[in-house]
Design a protein around this motif. Structure first.
Motif, PDB file in Angstrom:
ATOM      1  N   UNK A  89       0.830  -1.211   0.000  1.00 17.43           N
ATOM      2  CA  UNK A  89       0.000   0.000   0.000  1.00 17.43           C
ATOM      3  C   UNK A  89       0.858   1.252   0.000  1.00 17.43           C
ATOM      4  N   UNK A  90       0.395   2.266  -0.700  1.00 15.00           N
ATOM      5  CA  UNK A  90       1.161   3.502  -0.764  1.00 15.00           C
ATOM      6  C   UNK A  90       1.126   4.244   0.579  1.00 15.00           C
ATOM      7  N   UNK A  91       0.083   3.989   1.346  1.00 12.27           N
ATOM      8  CA  UNK A  91      -0.045   4.641   2.654  1.00 12.27           C
ATOM      9  C   UNK A  91       0.837   3.949   3.684  1.00 12.27           C
ATOM     10  N   UNK A  92       1.091   4.648   4.780  1.00 15.89           N
ATOM     11  CA  UNK A  92       1.764   4.028   5.918  1.00 15.89           C
ATOM     12  C   UNK A  92       0.706   3.681   6.961  1.00 15.89           C
ATOM     13  N   UNK A  93       0.914   2.633   7.744  1.00 18.13           N
ATOM     14  CA  UNK A  93      -0.056   2.303   8.795  1.00 18.13           C
ATOM     15  C   UNK A  93      -0.371   3.490   9.698  1.00 18.13           C
ATOM     16  N   UNK A  94       0.675   4.267  10.038  1.00 17.19           N
ATOM     17  CA  UNK A  94       0.460   5.430  10.912  1.00 17.19           C
ATOM     18  C   UNK A  94      -0.515   6.429  10.294  1.00 17.19           C
ATOM     19  N   UNK A  95      -0.443   6.578   8.961  1.00 21.05           N
ATOM     20  CA  UNK A  95      -1.328   7.539   8.296  1.00 21.05           C
ATOM     21  C   UNK A  95      -2.788   7.121   8.441  1.00 21.05           C
ATOM     22  N   UNK A  96      -3.041   5.826   8.295  1.00 22.24           N
ATOM     23  CA  UNK A  96      -4.411   5.310   8.430  1.00 22.24           C
ATOM     24  C   UNK A  96      -4.902   5.508   9.867  1.00 22.24           C
ATOM     25  N   UNK A  97      -4.023   5.172  10.837  1.00 21.39           N
ATOM     26  CA  UNK A  97      -4.388   5.315  12.254  1.00 21.39           C
ATOM     27  C   UNK A  97      -4.646   6.779  12.602  1.00 21.39           C
ATOM     28  N   UNK A  98      -3.930   7.667  11.960  1.00 19.74           N
ATOM     29  CA  UNK A  98      -4.094   9.104  12.224  1.00 19.74           C
ATOM     30  C   UNK A  98      -5.262   9.725  11.475  1.00 19.74           C
ATOM     31  N   UNK A  99      -6.169   8.888  10.968  1.00 23.91           N
ATOM     32  CA  UNK A  99      -7.411   9.336  10.308  1.00 23.91           C
ATOM     33  C   UNK A  99      -7.151  10.128   9.029  1.00 23.91           C
ATOM     34  N   UNK A 100      -6.062   9.789   8.325  1.00 23.80           N
ATOM     35  CA  UNK A 100      -5.783  10.459   7.058  1.00 23.80           C
ATOM     36  C   UNK A 100      -6.655   9.815   5.978  1.00 23.80           C
ATOM     37  N   UNK A 101      -7.669  10.542   5.544  1.00 24.48           N
ATOM     38  CA  UNK A 101      -8.659   9.976   4.620  1.00 24.48           C
ATOM     39  C   UNK A 101      -8.022   9.526   3.314  1.00 24.48           C
ATOM     40  N   UNK A 102      -7.096  10.338   2.807  1.00 23.53           N
ATOM     41  CA  UNK A 102      -6.476  10.000   1.516  1.00 23.53           C
ATOM     42  C   UNK A 102      -5.749   8.653   1.596  1.00 23.53           C
ATOM     43  N   UNK A 103      -5.051   8.442   2.704  1.00 23.58           N
ATOM     44  CA  UNK A 103      -4.330   7.175   2.886  1.00 23.58           C
ATOM     45  C   UNK A 103      -5.298   5.995   2.982  1.00 23.58           C
ATOM     46  N   UNK A 104      -6.378   6.187   3.750  1.00 18.48           N
ATOM     47  CA  UNK A 104      -7.368   5.117   3.904  1.00 18.48           C
ATOM     48  C   UNK A 104      -8.015   4.783   2.561  1.00 18.48           C
ATOM     49  N   UNK A 105      -8.336   5.808   1.784  1.00 16.52           N
ATOM     50  CA  UNK A 105      -8.944   5.574   0.461  1.00 16.52           C
ATOM     51  C   UNK A 105      -7.993   4.811  -0.457  1.00 16.52           C
ATOM     52  N   UNK A 106      -6.707   5.148  -0.391  1.00 18.08           N
ATOM     53  CA  UNK A 106      -5.729   4.447  -1.237  1.00 18.08           C
ATOM     54  C   UNK A 106      -5.706   2.949  -0.912  1.00 18.08           C
ATOM     55  N   UNK A 107      -5.732   2.643   0.387  1.00 16.97           N
ATOM     56  CA  UNK A 107      -5.691   1.242   0.813  1.00 16.97           C
ATOM     57  C   UNK A 107      -6.946   0.511   0.339  1.00 16.97           C
TER      58      UNK A 107
END
Length: 327
Positions: A297-315
């Motif tokens: 995934x292009x996102x980092x786990x920390x980004x998803x945990x930190x409620x970063x919508x763009x990262x969650x959408x990428x995943x």
């Protein structure tokens, strides 16, 4: 005190240097116009610098745990290219054509050259400024080694949190006309996570966020429909993408549903109550994705945990593209 030590001491204590630094005799054996750099001892004691070194050592050891390699000192353990080779092969999923063990300095340098060329091939297209060389890494230059590892960690979106705004004072000693001259420079090792991550190529989600917020809501609805089609089998329902995937639980369960297996509860935290437990869950879900043949995934786990919508959408979009036709 020998002339050489006296010469080194004079250079370091000269008015050009705002702080005195202990120089080992071997650090002052320089050819004409040659220069040597070393970290000011006060910088080495800086808590953020120590944290950066520790985080990177732990990361390298985590990546190489199956290789039974334990790194204790970055500049001492990475200089010959052996550990760097294993690290890059693991991160990039590739095999480098280099000799496994090389004792001679020439062999070490050749190996290091090959490994760094492979690194540069990965990083250059993304705009990284390469702040290390074969000479600096082989010369056990800690600053150069840190620059290299920070770049690799960012490029491969390591599941770690690097301390921000870490700088060190570096003493540069140069020999001119038989005399040693020293000066201090500040080396910036990390900026903000956002700026460092900003070196990556923009993708469709960057464009959606910046220029087409109306289309973004359509994408969100499509992804909510997709995830609920599967999570409903466990009587679970998602209404908020950015918050309900942040602890990793739904991601892990979703992977089990998509790949048709039961995920043992001891593998993840069903009710995580700390940041680290949530990061563990998301990172574990990422591992399941890799096992399922998906790209990292292009996102980092920390980004998803930190409620970063763009990262969650990428995943989630990554999952959608592979499993959208799965019933």
């Amino acid at each position: 005190m020998s002339d050489l030590q006296e010469e080194g001491r004079h250079a370091i204590d000269s008015p050009m240097s705002p702080a005195s630094v202990d120089v080992h005799p071997e650090d002052t054996v320089l050819e004409e116009n040659e220069e040597r750099t070393m970290i000011d001892p006060t910088s080495k004691d800086d808590p953020k610098f120590k944290e950066l070194v520790k985080v990177l050592i732990d990361w390298v050891n985590d990546v190489l745990v199956e290789e039974r390699i334990i790194v204790k000192q970055l500049e001492e353990d990475l200089y010959d290219g052996q550990v760097l080779q294993k690290l890059l092969e693991k991160l990039a999923g590739c095999k480098l054509n280099v000799a496994e063990v090389t004792q001679s300095e020439v062999g070490q340098r050749q190996k290091l050259q090959t490994v760094l060329e492979a690194v540069h091939g990965l990083l250059r297209p993304h705009g990284w400024v390469l702040q290390w060389t074969v000479d600096s890494i082989h010369g056990k230059n800690l600053v150069a080694t840190l620059h290299l590892l920070v770049a690799l960690a960012m490029h491969f979106r390591a599941p770690i949190r690097l301390p921000e705004h870490v700088s060190v004072q570096v003493v540069v000693v140069r020999k001119r006309e038989g005399m040693l001259h020293s000066s201090h420079i500040t080396e910036e090792l990390t900026t903000t996570t956002e700026m460092m991550m900003g070196r990556f190529e923009r993708d469709a989600f960057d464009t959606l966020f910046d220029h087409a917020p109306d289309k973004l809501s359509v994408v969100k609805k499509s992804l909510i429909t997709f995830v609920n089609k599967h999570l409903n089998k466990l009587n679970l329902e998602v209404t908020e993408l950015e918050t309900q995937f942040a602890d990793g639980v739904y991601l892990v369960l979703l992977m089990g549903l998509l790949e048709d297996y039961f995920v043992p509860l001891y593998n993840f935290h069903l009710t995580p109550d700390s940041f680290d437990q949530k990061v563990h869950n998301v990172a574990f879900a990422f591992e399941l994705m890799l096992d399922g043949g998906l790209k990292t995934p292009k996102a980092r786990p920390e980004d998803v945990v930190n409620l970063d919508l763009k990262s969650t959408l990428r995943v989630l979009y990554n999952l959608f593209t592979k499993y959208k036709n799965l019933e």
